[in-house]
Scaffold this motif. Structure first.
Motif, PDB file in Angstrom:
ATOM      1  N   LEU A  11       0.934  -1.119  -0.053  1.00  0.00           N
ATOM      2  CA  LEU A  11       0.183   0.058   0.009  1.00  0.00           C
ATOM      3  C   LEU A  11       0.925   1.207   0.037  1.00  0.00           C
ATOM      4  O   LEU A  11       0.644   2.118  -0.617  1.00  0.00           O
ATOM      5  CB  LEU A  11      -0.962   0.075   1.098  1.00  0.00           C
ATOM      6  N   ALA A  12       1.933   1.165   0.770  1.00  0.00           N
ATOM      7  CA  ALA A  12       3.017   2.399   0.824  1.00  0.00           C
ATOM      8  C   ALA A  12       3.366   2.813  -0.583  1.00  0.00           C
ATOM      9  O   ALA A  12       3.656   3.911  -0.840  1.00  0.00           O
ATOM     10  CB  ALA A  12       3.809   2.087   1.980  1.00  0.00           C
ATOM     11  N   VAL A  13       3.785   1.707  -1.264  1.00  0.00           N
ATOM     12  CA  VAL A  13       4.595   1.807  -2.543  1.00  0.00           C
ATOM     13  C   VAL A  13       3.335   2.571  -3.498  1.00  0.00           C
ATOM     14  O   VAL A  13       3.486   3.437  -4.487  1.00  0.00           O
ATOM     15  CB  VAL A  13       4.906   0.572  -3.068  1.00  0.00           C
ATOM     16  N   ALA A  14       2.009   1.974  -3.399  1.00  0.00           N
ATOM     17  CA  ALA A  14       0.814   2.573  -4.163  1.00  0.00           C
ATOM     18  C   ALA A  14       0.832   4.047  -3.695  1.00  0.00           C
ATOM     19  O   ALA A  14       0.428   4.654  -4.727  1.00  0.00           O
ATOM     20  CB  ALA A  14      -0.239   1.834  -3.807  1.00  0.00           C
ATOM     21  N   GLY A  15       1.108   4.551  -2.577  1.00  0.00           N
ATOM     22  CA  GLY A  15       0.800   5.911  -2.145  1.00  0.00           C
ATOM     23  C   GLY A  15       2.192   6.635  -2.262  1.00  0.00           C
ATOM     24  O   GLY A  15       2.273   7.879  -1.852  1.00  0.00           O
ATOM     25  N   LEU A  39       3.063   2.904  10.374  1.00  0.00           N
ATOM     26  CA  LEU A  39       2.290   4.334  10.111  1.00  0.00           C
ATOM     27  C   LEU A  39       3.131   5.450  10.330  1.00  0.00           C
ATOM     28  O   LEU A  39       3.270   6.346   9.463  1.00  0.00           O
ATOM     29  CB  LEU A  39       1.003   4.121  11.031  1.00  0.00           C
ATOM     30  N   GLN A  40       3.884   5.459  11.503  1.00  0.00           N
ATOM     31  CA  GLN A  40       4.870   6.496  11.693  1.00  0.00           C
ATOM     32  C   GLN A  40       5.943   6.824  10.655  1.00  0.00           C
ATOM     33  O   GLN A  40       6.231   7.733  10.266  1.00  0.00           O
ATOM     34  CB  GLN A  40       5.506   6.221  13.237  1.00  0.00           C
ATOM     35  N   LEU A  41       6.438   5.674  10.361  1.00  0.00           N
ATOM     36  CA  LEU A  41       7.522   5.672   9.303  1.00  0.00           C
ATOM     37  C   LEU A  41       6.997   6.201   7.935  1.00  0.00           C
ATOM     38  O   LEU A  41       7.667   7.386   7.348  1.00  0.00           O
ATOM     39  CB  LEU A  41       7.984   4.239   8.861  1.00  0.00           C
ATOM     40  N   CYS A  42       5.615   5.974   7.545  1.00  0.00           N
ATOM     41  CA  CYS A  42       5.140   6.618   6.340  1.00  0.00           C
ATOM     42  C   CYS A  42       4.750   8.084   6.580  1.00  0.00           C
ATOM     43  O   CYS A  42       4.867   8.869   5.642  1.00  0.00           O
ATOM     44  CB  CYS A  42       3.883   5.844   5.933  1.00  0.00           C
ATOM     45  N   ALA A  43       4.208   8.467   7.855  1.00  0.00           N
ATOM     46  CA  ALA A  43       3.897   9.783   8.042  1.00  0.00           C
ATOM     47  C   ALA A  43       4.867  10.611   8.010  1.00  0.00           C
ATOM     48  O   ALA A  43       4.823  11.737   7.284  1.00  0.00           O
ATOM     49  CB  ALA A  43       3.166  10.020   9.478  1.00  0.00           C
ATOM     50  N   ALA A  44       6.327  10.090   8.586  1.00  0.00           N
ATOM     51  CA  ALA A  44       7.478  11.050   8.457  1.00  0.00           C
ATOM     52  C   ALA A  44       7.813  11.249   6.870  1.00  0.00           C
ATOM     53  O   ALA A  44       8.560  12.272   6.597  1.00  0.00           O
ATOM     54  CB  ALA A  44       8.481  10.364   9.284  1.00  0.00           C
ATOM     55  N   ALA A  45       7.501  10.365   6.247  1.00  0.00           N
ATOM     56  CA  ALA A  45       7.852  10.495   4.612  1.00  0.00           C
ATOM     57  C   ALA A  45       6.869  11.135   3.680  1.00  0.00           C
ATOM     58  O   ALA A  45       6.956  11.389   2.516  1.00  0.00           O
ATOM     59  CB  ALA A  45       8.279   9.165   4.177  1.00  0.00           C
ATOM     60  N   GLY A  46       5.751  11.472   4.308  1.00  0.00           N
ATOM     61  CA  GLY A  46       4.775  12.326   3.572  1.00  0.00           C
ATOM     62  C   GLY A  46       3.863  11.233   2.853  1.00  0.00           C
ATOM     63  O   GLY A  46       3.153  11.358   1.844  1.00  0.00           O
ATOM     64  N   VAL A  47       4.009   9.920   3.358  1.00  0.00           N
ATOM     65  CA  VAL A  47       3.019   8.795   2.605  1.00  0.00           C
ATOM     66  C   VAL A  47       1.982   8.790   3.596  1.00  0.00           C
ATOM     67  O   VAL A  47       2.006   8.094   4.490  1.00  0.00           O
ATOM     68  CB  VAL A  47       3.926   7.387   2.198  1.00  0.00           C
ATOM     69  N   GLN A  51      11.396   1.875  -2.557  1.00  0.00           N
ATOM     70  CA  GLN A  51      11.563   0.821  -2.086  1.00  0.00           C
ATOM     71  C   GLN A  51      12.257   0.757  -0.634  1.00  0.00           C
ATOM     72  O   GLN A  51      12.272  -0.395   0.149  1.00  0.00           O
ATOM     73  CB  GLN A  51      12.467   0.057  -3.087  1.00  0.00           C
ATOM     74  N   VAL A  52      13.219   1.714  -0.387  1.00  0.00           N
ATOM     75  CA  VAL A  52      13.834   1.625   0.949  1.00  0.00           C
ATOM     76  C   VAL A  52      12.674   1.732   2.076  1.00  0.00           C
ATOM     77  O   VAL A  52      12.843   0.979   2.952  1.00  0.00           O
ATOM     78  CB  VAL A  52      14.916   3.004   1.038  1.00  0.00           C
ATOM     79  N   LEU A  53      11.889   2.674   1.802  1.00  0.00           N
ATOM     80  CA  LEU A  53      10.679   3.122   2.871  1.00  0.00           C
ATOM     81  C   LEU A  53       9.942   1.634   2.892  1.00  0.00           C
ATOM     82  O   LEU A  53       9.546   1.295   3.827  1.00  0.00           O
ATOM     83  CB  LEU A  53      10.037   4.166   2.570  1.00  0.00           C
ATOM     84  N   ALA A  54       9.514   1.177   1.776  1.00  0.00           N
ATOM     85  CA  ALA A  54       8.797  -0.095   1.772  1.00  0.00           C
ATOM     86  C   ALA A  54       9.246  -1.089   2.474  1.00  0.00           C
ATOM     87  O   ALA A  54       8.972  -1.829   3.387  1.00  0.00           O
ATOM     88  CB  ALA A  54       8.320  -0.457   0.109  1.00  0.00           C
ATOM     89  N   ALA A  55      10.791  -1.157   2.323  1.00  0.00           N
ATOM     90  CA  ALA A  55      11.487  -2.472   3.022  1.00  0.00           C
ATOM     91  C   ALA A  55      11.322  -2.077   4.512  1.00  0.00           C
ATOM     92  O   ALA A  55      11.252  -3.065   5.631  1.00  0.00           O
ATOM     93  CB  ALA A  55      12.869  -2.466   2.797  1.00  0.00           C
ATOM     94  N   ARG A  56      11.463  -0.589   5.237  1.00  0.00           N
ATOM     95  CA  ARG A  56      11.275  -0.408   6.152  1.00  0.00           C
ATOM     96  C   ARG A  56       9.779  -0.919   6.970  1.00  0.00           C
ATOM     97  O   ARG A  56       9.744  -1.129   7.968  1.00  0.00           O
ATOM     98  CB  ARG A  56      11.756   0.997   6.709  1.00  0.00           C
ATOM     99  N   VAL A  57       9.097  -0.441   6.162  1.00  0.00           N
ATOM    100  CA  VAL A  57       7.586  -0.839   6.402  1.00  0.00           C
ATOM    101  C   VAL A  57       7.358  -2.164   6.856  1.00  0.00           C
ATOM    102  O   VAL A  57       6.938  -2.568   7.710  1.00  0.00           O
ATOM    103  CB  VAL A  57       6.585  -0.253   5.680  1.00  0.00           C
ATOM    104  N   ALA A  58       7.802  -3.059   5.992  1.00  0.00           N
ATOM    105  CA  ALA A  58       7.813  -4.619   5.856  1.00  0.00           C
ATOM    106  C   ALA A  58       8.425  -5.183   7.102  1.00  0.00           C
ATOM    107  O   ALA A  58       8.093  -6.142   7.733  1.00  0.00           O
ATOM    108  CB  ALA A  58       8.460  -5.150   4.555  1.00  0.00           C
TER     109      ALA A  58
END
Length: 383
Positions: free
Chosen positions: A308-312, A332-340, A316-323
């Motif tokens: 979902l994060a990739v779709a938003g 959620l916090q990781l994505c919020a910090a990146a504006g996703v 790939q670096v952030l996606a790996a951290r989310v996974a």
């Protein structure tokens, strides 16, 4: 246990009311008390004894929604400089692994201005990974129980002339062993159990009884002419939808973990609009296609969140951290910090999954994802 049950059924022949309290009473199951309520009772008794030399037994506390249960003490000890009290946890009719556990609180006076300090004693865990509502290194005593204990320390201090500056060490007999039957070790909470609870009340868990109560809640709402109802995972999400939409009590469905039960019944008994509201992690399970959101039957899929994060817009670096995130909240916090906008993406996916289950029934759906404090961290459009 009457304080816990609330006033769900109408008296004197009047029609039954809807809402969370009515559903709970309709199940016929006996509610219990959270570890947070037990710890608050033990803390209150210990601090009272520290200031006065006497343990109140039973000890009465006030829960967040105003109930005033009384707890018998199972242990008490007073020594120069500290006092200890303990309460046996009664989980009611819920098959809770902590039922019967002895929750202890030792209270020591601190210098004026020190405030209230929490410590983890034997059997209470310590947070070792990020992504939880507590900092790494903190004892696993959740925010609402901490607030309850602070408030009761302040009341006892005012009544008996104390400063309210104390160290509270919480422990649970055999807590480390009991915690092996929970998700604490996987979440990085090591050494024992968490002290939990947002209302102080354990809602008894019975699949058949709770699903029946959901159906009854829908029936009551329809009979009252409600065109907009909300399925909530708990009391915090219930407060959020009331604040957002001003819905009356009989439009609120306590769906708990049974999202599928709500959707399947509303499919056969439609209302114009259904809002689903719950914690981000729980609703991410619905978004991934799970109809039962209980931790024993479904888990947060961090790989799905990464997709979902990739779709938003995540790289790939952030996606790996989310996974690899420890919890859904950490993702959620990781994505919020990146504006996703992961919260909005989960809400939209959960709405679409709900619409799939509704199979074209004339019901518009929207979803609200919240954090532990009830703040909206994701929302979908109505569709």
């Amino acid at each position: 246990m009457s304080d816990a049950a609330g006033g769900g059924e109408a008296q004197g022949g009047r029609e039954a009311q809807g809402g969370r309290d009515a559903q709970l009473k309709h199940t016929g199951l006996r509610p219990g008390w959270t570890t947070g309520a037990c710890a608050t009772a033990a803390t209150t008794a210990a601090y009272t004894a520290l200031l006065t030399g006497d343990f109140p037994d039973p000890v009465t506390i006030t829960l967040p929604k105003g109930q005033t249960p009384a707890f018998a003490l199972a242990y008490e000890e007073s020594r120069p400089g500290y006092a200890t009290a303990a309460v046996v946890k009664d989980a009611g009719d819920d098959p809770d692994v902590t039922h019967g556990a002895l929750v202890r609180a030792t209270v020591r006076a601190l210098a004026p201005g020190a405030g209230v300090v929490f410590r983890a004693g034997p059997g209470v865990g310590t947070v070792t990974r990020p992504g939880l509502p507590l900092d790494v290194g903190e004892p696993a005593v959740n925010p609402v129980p901490r607030q309850m204990m602070r408030e009761h320390i302040a009341r006892v201090a005012e009544e008996h002339g104390g400063s309210g500056d104390v160290e509270i060490t919480l422990s649970v007999d055999n807590g480390e062993e009991i915690a092996r039957s929970t998700w604490n070790p996987r979440l990085g909470i090591l050494g024992g159990l968490s002290i939990l609870g947002t209302t102080g009340i354990v809602v008894p868990y019975s699949c058949s009884a709770w699903i029946d109560s959901i159906r009854r809640g829908v029936d009551v709402a329809r009979a009252a002419g409600r065109t907009h109802v909300a399925g909530c995972t708990g009391s915090t999400s219930e407060r959020t939808v009331v604040a957002e939409y001003g819905l009356p009590e009989d439009a609120l469905l306590d769906m708990g973990d049974f999202a599928g039960a709500v959707l399947k019944y509303v499919r056969r008994h439609p209302v114009e609009r259904l809002t689903l509201c719950g914690g981000f992690a729980k609703l991410s399970k619905l978004a991934a296609g799970h109809m039962d959101l209980h931790s024993k039957r479904s888990q947060v899929d961090k790989g799905f969140l990464a997709e979902l994060a990739v779709a938003g817009g995540a790289d790939q670096v952030l996606a790996a951290r989310v996974a690899e995130a420890n919890t859904g909240l950490a993702a959620l916090q990781l994505c919020a910090a990146a504006g996703v906008p992961l919260g909005d993406l989960v809400a939209a996916a959960a709405r679409d999954e709900a619409l799939t289950v509704l199979r074209g029934a004339p019901v518009a759906v929207d979803v609200l994802c919240i954090d532990r404090a009830g703040a909206v961290v994701g929302r979908s459009r109505v569709r």
